[in-house]
Design a protein around this motif. Structure first.
Motif, PDB file in Angstrom:
ATOM      1  N   ASN A   1       0.879  -1.167   0.000  1.00  0.00           N
ATOM      2  CA  ASN A   1       0.000   0.000   0.000  1.00  0.00           C
ATOM      3  C   ASN A   1       0.915   1.215   0.000  1.00  0.00           C
ATOM      4  OD1 ASN A   1      -2.505  -1.359   0.172  1.00  0.00           O
ATOM      5  ND2 ASN A   1      -2.261  -1.594   2.364  1.00  0.00           N
TER       6      ASN A   1
ATOM      7  N   SER B   1       1.115   5.386   0.197  1.00  0.00           N
ATOM      8  CA  SER B   1       0.400   6.611   0.581  1.00  0.00           C
ATOM      9  C   SER B   1       1.151   7.831   0.073  1.00  0.00           C
ATOM     10  CB  SER B   1       0.288   6.715   2.106  1.00  0.00           C
ATOM     11  OG  SER B   1      -0.379   5.615   2.634  1.00  0.00           O
TER      12      SER B   1
ATOM     13  N   GLY C   1      -3.715   3.063  -4.919  1.00  0.00           N
ATOM     14  CA  GLY C   1      -2.588   3.247  -4.011  1.00  0.00           C
ATOM     15  C   GLY C   1      -1.869   1.946  -3.703  1.00  0.00           C
TER      16      GLY C   1
ATOM     17  N   TYR D   1       7.331   9.020  -0.194  1.00  0.00           N
ATOM     18  CA  TYR D   1       6.015   8.395   0.000  1.00  0.00           C
ATOM     19  C   TYR D   1       6.125   7.373   1.110  1.00  0.00           C
ATOM     20  CZ  TYR D   1       5.700  10.547  -4.545  1.00  0.00           C
ATOM     21  OH  TYR D   1       5.761  11.449  -5.571  1.00  0.00           O
TER      22      TYR D   1
END
Length: 67
Positions: A6, A8, A39, A61
């Protein structure tokens, strides 16, 4: 083997491209696909997971392994 992450903080195509390039540079990565809308990143190969997380972090990130 594939690893799902994942990601972000991505907001545009440039972000997506930067994360993709960073993941592909990690030793052991055969391919990496990053989906801006969800994402999520899917990494093919047998890289060190910490190296993947660090590569994403170095681009600005945040990444977590999908459970």
């Amino acid at each position: 083997m594939s690893t799902e992450l994942n990601i972000s903080g991505m907001t545009c195509g440039h972000c997506q491209a930067a994360v993709t390039k960073a993941l592909k540079r990690v030793p052991g990565v055969q391919d990496a696909e990053v989906d801006l809308q969800t994402g999520r990143a899917t990494v093919q190969g047998e890289p060190d997971v910490q190296a993947l997380l660090s590569a994403v972090s170095e681009e600005g990130y945040t990444a977590q392994v999908r459970q």
